[in-house]
Design a protein around this motif. Sequence first.
Motif, mmCIF file in Angstrom:
data_model
loop_
_atom_site.group_PDB
_atom_site.id
_atom_site.type_symbol
_atom_site.label_atom_id
_atom_site.label_comp_id
_atom_site.label_asym_id
_atom_site.label_seq_id
_atom_site.Cartn_x
_atom_site.Cartn_y
_atom_site.Cartn_z
ATOM 1 N N THR A 1 52.659 39.572 37.623
ATOM 2 C CA THR A 1 52.701 40.611 36.516
ATOM 3 C C THR A 1 51.571 40.734 35.895
ATOM 4 O O THR A 1 51.027 42.049 35.507
ATOM 5 C CB THR A 1 53.768 40.257 35.482
ATOM 6 N N LEU A 2 50.490 39.684 35.643
ATOM 7 C CA LEU A 2 49.261 40.010 35.220
ATOM 8 C C LEU A 2 48.289 40.820 36.185
ATOM 9 O O LEU A 2 47.502 41.614 35.769
ATOM 10 C CB LEU A 2 48.477 38.602 35.004
ATOM 11 N N ALA A 3 48.453 40.867 37.553
ATOM 12 C CA ALA A 3 47.649 41.607 38.388
ATOM 13 C C ALA A 3 48.220 42.793 38.222
ATOM 14 O O ALA A 3 47.275 43.872 38.054
ATOM 15 C CB ALA A 3 48.213 40.938 39.823
ATOM 16 N N TRP A 4 49.437 43.222 38.211
ATOM 17 C CA TRP A 4 49.982 44.399 38.032
ATOM 18 C C TRP A 4 49.419 45.261 36.548
ATOM 19 O O TRP A 4 49.039 46.339 36.470
ATOM 20 C CB TRP A 4 51.631 44.399 38.031
ATOM 21 N N LEU A 5 49.569 44.392 35.614
ATOM 22 C CA LEU A 5 48.859 44.924 34.351
ATOM 23 C C LEU A 5 47.523 45.345 34.456
ATOM 24 O O LEU A 5 47.083 46.453 34.243
ATOM 25 C CB LEU A 5 48.898 43.651 33.423
ATOM 26 N N ASN A 6 46.691 44.747 35.245
ATOM 27 C CA ASN A 6 45.142 44.862 35.318
ATOM 28 C C ASN A 6 44.930 46.011 35.976
ATOM 29 O O ASN A 6 43.761 46.688 36.143
ATOM 30 C CB ASN A 6 44.395 43.598 35.455
ATOM 31 N N GLY B 1 44.758 56.110 30.769
ATOM 32 C CA GLY B 1 45.212 55.339 29.500
ATOM 33 C C GLY B 1 46.145 54.113 29.852
ATOM 34 O O GLY B 1 46.393 54.077 31.317
ATOM 35 N N ALA B 2 46.442 53.383 29.019
ATOM 36 C CA ALA B 2 47.208 52.011 29.284
ATOM 37 C C ALA B 2 48.638 52.342 29.458
ATOM 38 O O ALA B 2 49.426 51.511 30.052
ATOM 39 C CB ALA B 2 47.025 50.782 28.350
ATOM 40 N N VAL B 3 49.084 53.496 29.335
ATOM 41 C CA VAL B 3 50.452 53.953 29.770
ATOM 42 C C VAL B 3 50.620 54.897 30.685
ATOM 43 O O VAL B 3 49.759 55.604 31.123
ATOM 44 C CB VAL B 3 51.157 54.936 28.354
ATOM 45 N N ARG B 4 51.687 54.307 31.609
ATOM 46 C CA ARG B 4 51.765 55.132 33.012
ATOM 47 C C ARG B 4 52.459 56.400 32.853
ATOM 48 O O ARG B 4 53.606 56.918 33.168
ATOM 49 C CB ARG B 4 52.665 54.212 33.757
ATOM 50 N N PRO C 1 40.459 46.334 38.165
ATOM 51 C CA PRO C 1 40.970 45.791 39.540
ATOM 52 C C PRO C 1 40.554 44.656 39.898
ATOM 53 O O PRO C 1 41.032 43.788 40.607
ATOM 54 C CB PRO C 1 40.495 46.940 40.410
ATOM 55 N N ASP C 2 38.970 44.292 39.482
ATOM 56 C CA ASP C 2 38.685 42.828 39.906
ATOM 57 C C ASP C 2 39.382 41.719 38.994
ATOM 58 O O ASP C 2 39.868 40.654 40.004
ATOM 59 C CB ASP C 2 37.194 42.877 39.363
ATOM 60 N N VAL C 3 39.665 41.925 38.071
ATOM 61 C CA VAL C 3 40.743 40.858 37.168
ATOM 62 C C VAL C 3 42.119 40.893 38.116
ATOM 63 O O VAL C 3 42.593 39.616 38.085
ATOM 64 C CB VAL C 3 40.710 41.232 35.723
ATOM 65 N N SER C 4 42.563 41.977 38.461
ATOM 66 C CA SER C 4 43.888 42.151 39.146
ATOM 67 C C SER C 4 44.005 41.167 40.165
ATOM 68 O O SER C 4 44.593 40.359 40.614
ATOM 69 C CB SER C 4 44.162 43.308 39.312
ATOM 70 N N ARG C 5 42.766 41.413 41.109
ATOM 71 C CA ARG C 5 42.739 40.860 42.435
ATOM 72 C C ARG C 5 42.503 39.095 42.356
ATOM 73 O O ARG C 5 43.272 38.419 42.977
ATOM 74 C CB ARG C 5 41.730 41.205 43.194
ATOM 75 N N LYS C 6 41.967 38.418 40.929
ATOM 76 C CA LYS C 6 41.971 37.191 40.830
ATOM 77 C C LYS C 6 43.323 36.744 40.640
ATOM 78 O O LYS C 6 43.839 35.594 41.112
ATOM 79 C CB LYS C 6 40.963 36.952 39.522
ATOM 80 N N HIS C 7 44.316 37.551 39.891
ATOM 81 C CA HIS C 7 45.366 36.942 39.374
ATOM 82 C C HIS C 7 46.422 37.108 40.615
ATOM 83 O O HIS C 7 47.292 36.312 41.150
ATOM 84 C CB HIS C 7 46.240 37.975 38.409
ATOM 85 N N SER C 8 46.070 38.091 41.394
ATOM 86 C CA SER C 8 47.005 38.091 42.942
ATOM 87 C C SER C 8 46.295 36.968 43.747
ATOM 88 O O SER C 8 47.479 36.332 44.558
ATOM 89 C CB SER C 8 46.541 39.558 43.741
ATOM 90 N N LEU C 9 45.535 36.588 43.853
ATOM 91 C CA LEU C 9 44.820 35.387 44.754
ATOM 92 C C LEU C 9 45.538 34.291 44.105
ATOM 93 O O LEU C 9 45.886 33.238 44.927
ATOM 94 C CB LEU C 9 43.365 35.486 44.950
ATOM 95 N N LYS C 10 45.635 34.163 42.659
ATOM 96 C CA LYS C 10 46.199 32.814 42.149
ATOM 97 C C LYS C 10 47.833 32.674 42.379
ATOM 98 O O LYS C 10 48.248 31.841 42.957
ATOM 99 C CB LYS C 10 46.200 32.867 40.389
ATOM 100 N N ALA C 11 48.283 34.064 42.393
ATOM 101 C CA ALA C 11 49.876 34.291 42.864
ATOM 102 C C ALA C 11 50.026 33.775 44.340
ATOM 103 O O ALA C 11 50.927 32.997 44.555
ATOM 104 C CB ALA C 11 50.395 35.416 42.680
ATOM 105 N N LEU C 12 49.256 34.334 45.241
ATOM 106 C CA LEU C 12 49.179 33.699 46.543
ATOM 107 C C LEU C 12 49.084 32.187 46.828
ATOM 108 O O LEU C 12 49.735 31.580 47.451
ATOM 109 C CB LEU C 12 47.922 34.419 47.231
ATOM 110 N N GLU C 13 48.348 31.566 46.048
ATOM 111 C CA GLU C 13 48.027 30.073 46.260
ATOM 112 C C GLU C 13 49.116 29.546 45.525
ATOM 113 O O GLU C 13 49.744 28.391 46.105
ATOM 114 C CB GLU C 13 47.024 29.730 45.177
ATOM 115 N N LEU C 14 49.805 29.846 44.273
ATOM 116 C CA LEU C 14 51.017 29.365 43.526
ATOM 117 C C LEU C 14 52.363 29.600 44.515
ATOM 118 O O LEU C 14 53.286 28.601 44.397
ATOM 119 C CB LEU C 14 50.959 29.685 42.309
#
Length: 904
Positions: free
Chosen positions: A351-356, A732-735, A363-376
């Motif tokens: 979800t944090l990846a999706w947020l970012n 903006g932050a709204v979709r 997108p760089d922050v998003s990918r960090k969260h994706s990799l963390k999710a991949l690890e966990l």
Amino acid sequence: MWQMVTAAGLESRLMTRLMLTHWHSRSLPTNPRITKPMHFVRLFGLVMMLVGSLIAQPALGNSAYADIYPFDLLQRSLKTQSPSERAILRGYLANEHADTAEGLFSAAWLAGHNGDIDTKIRLYQQAIEADPELTVAYINLALEHETAGRFDVARQLYDEALASAPLDGDVIRNSYFLRKNKDDNPEDAHRFLKQWEQEIGTQEYVFDFVRALDAEEDGRLQEAGELYRLTIEKDPPFEVYQRLIRLQLRLMAENELEPGIRYAVIDDILSPLQEAGDPAAFQFSGEILRDEFHSPKLALKQFQKAFEKYPTAELAETIFEQLAMRSPEESQAFLTEAAAELPGNYANELTLAWLNYHFLANPDVSRKHSLKALELAPHDSGRVSAITGYGLSLEKYGRFDEALAFYIEQQQRPYAERFQRQLGRSAVENRIEAQKFAEAAELLNRLSETGESGSDWFKYTHGLVEQARQLEMQPQPGSSDALQLPDTDEAIVRFAFGSAQVPARSRALLSNVAKVLEANEDAVLSIEGHTDMSGNGRFNFELSLDRAKAVQTYLNTHHQLPLDRLQISGHGPAFPEASNRNRGGRAENRRVELRVMPASSQAEQLADMDDGAFASDGRRAVLGQSPPQLWDLRANTKLHDFYRGRTHRFSPDNALVSSISEYVEEGGQTTNALYIYDTESGVSVGQIHEPVVIDAIAWRPDSQAIAYVTEDGFLKLYDVQQKQFLAVTRMGAVRIGGPLNWLPDGSAIIGGQHRMTSLKVFDGVTLAELRELEGVNWPHAIGISPDGRYVLAFDNKMQMSVWDVRNWQGPRQVETPMIPQQLAFHPTRPWVVLNARFEASDTTLAVMDYAAMVPISQWQDEGTFQIGLMPGNETLLAGKGDRLLAFRAPSLRLSGEVLPTTRP
């Protein structure tokens, strides 16, 4: 059948009964025919739940599990409503307690999520052997055999569970519906249910519950409702409340009861559970308010109460989504706080990846969260979600090759075939969005070897790729080979006031025209008559046609050119060449224009004007949708059919047309694309495919690039010549999407999001946000004055807001007669023409003075007319359906109807 509790359904609701019964069975006789222990166990277990309430709270991470018995961890995984927490708990059990029944069960469950069905079945069997009282293992294994059509094996497993493990309501339920529906033996099912009711007693909830399910399946809804209510009196699992509420909603909808009355009934059912602090009751209440009553604010309060009682990653995502529509800042703050409560949760990382990447341009922050999710992630299903999330964070920002490389790298891992196919699909979709259609076709061929070719996705995608390749393989436009009329800069015959007689001075010109046609037998001549604005509208249209007819007759009589090569049309004053405000201008407008055209051009009835667009030169227009057609309005001739499109925009130099397409295919899938067509040849020179609707586009003033915004709020800058993205950001932050426009010098883009209260100014190269313009309410249209001095916005309050670009002061605001769809600017005067987007007012067209902030004129009709201001600046064309009207600007006095008057 839906009445049977599936493995997913079993583990998505509170399994209080199973948890308590199994927990206490270690110290009780195991004979399932003992009738009283179930109620004793329930009461004893409730006390133990209160004593051990800390165990029921979400874990802080794997380290928090070390001092908890495997049995308690498994029960907690059964009790939780969170799929991610369930997966984390079972991942821990499978790794740290592999030799126990709980570890074997968890490993079996994970094998299923990894796509390894054989291992799943084997490990469930081993779990039963390790603990013959592990009821949930019997159920999951039996369901696996049911899915495979092995009903006898499933029935035997249910019977074994009833014989060796404490009686469980879900075993009774599944056994009943297996007999009734899969064995097609209702009588045996009823005997089975009655037998166990006699042994256990009528106070057990499951018997009334099964009868309620049975009645609902057979359409006996009132009876089902009564039985559900009777079941609730016997301490049932939460699913019973859910089914009763769904049934009540269905019955009340049929009776057309008021929303307040309907919700009061629902609230009455859930109130006792909410008073007891049951998080499931709050969450379900929120879902009902959101989905059935469309009350997002009330739903949000219920979701927040549920999260306070029992925080989960899934609830955090739900609350975040609800908050994001109202307050992006608050939603981000909430998700950050939730992350602190859910450390080590892979779903929260997703979800944090999706947020970012999807709400914030990080997108760089998003990918960090994706990799963390991949690890966990404890299973391959979660891992593949992390992989695709990583790829999307690149693709959304135009970095398709990097995403593809990551997909290919991950495909080297030993994932089950279904996950390999999922990654293969992502790779294909990547190539489509990158406009690499040949590569997409190659990847599809590889996927077809895995058995994917029979899926609906494959059939749809294969058709899309093949069509895209056909468009791509069309002969691309080169230099224009249009025939030229020799020895003259303009092939125009000028007429005297009120006259339709060919003047003697034009004979030399007509002789040269005849020579061109004689030398090119495949060409036809478009003879287009025009008048000034003097006199009656109908008279002028007839006079213009008479002038064209006179030239046609002259060429036929004096040069023996056949009539079928001399195509005529009359347009009255609709297309002025010069101003009608002075004598010289009126003289120039009394004319016949001659244009050599290929014989392939077709003179026919004008296409539907809805969703049309006019070129700025006033000559061409895109009309219709099935398919869109490029027309020469002055020749009343169709030039080309385009492939697809519904919302069209000519480039500033009129060399290209962009068309937004939202096409529903025969299979029901929707293809969202932006097609770019060359106006000389009609061929597609670009195809941009998006997973969501493209909301709006704006051409850069040099016609070399376009900006567009997607329905989910991404702003993208695309180079038409190089066929690549230059920059991507979020509006903006709204979709939400919204309107766009460029400053005339190309230095900046102005954009606004629907439902929001401001415009934003983005750098025309980097899309970096430069400033925000407050003061609008749901902008619908944005315009920039031709001199670049004023920014105009028209919003949901039917007001025009104007900012001065020199100092960005404003907005000055004034009421408008409608909410516009399009804007057409006078090039030298502060006048803007509006057309009505909705039938929210009686006004169809209007002209506003944006310097003086006053309305100038209005015209009333019905519906939306597409508009275009002609180069002479005094004629406005407006089209709708089969009507094409000409108005004097800015008075909006109707000059007449531009008819398809082509004659042989």
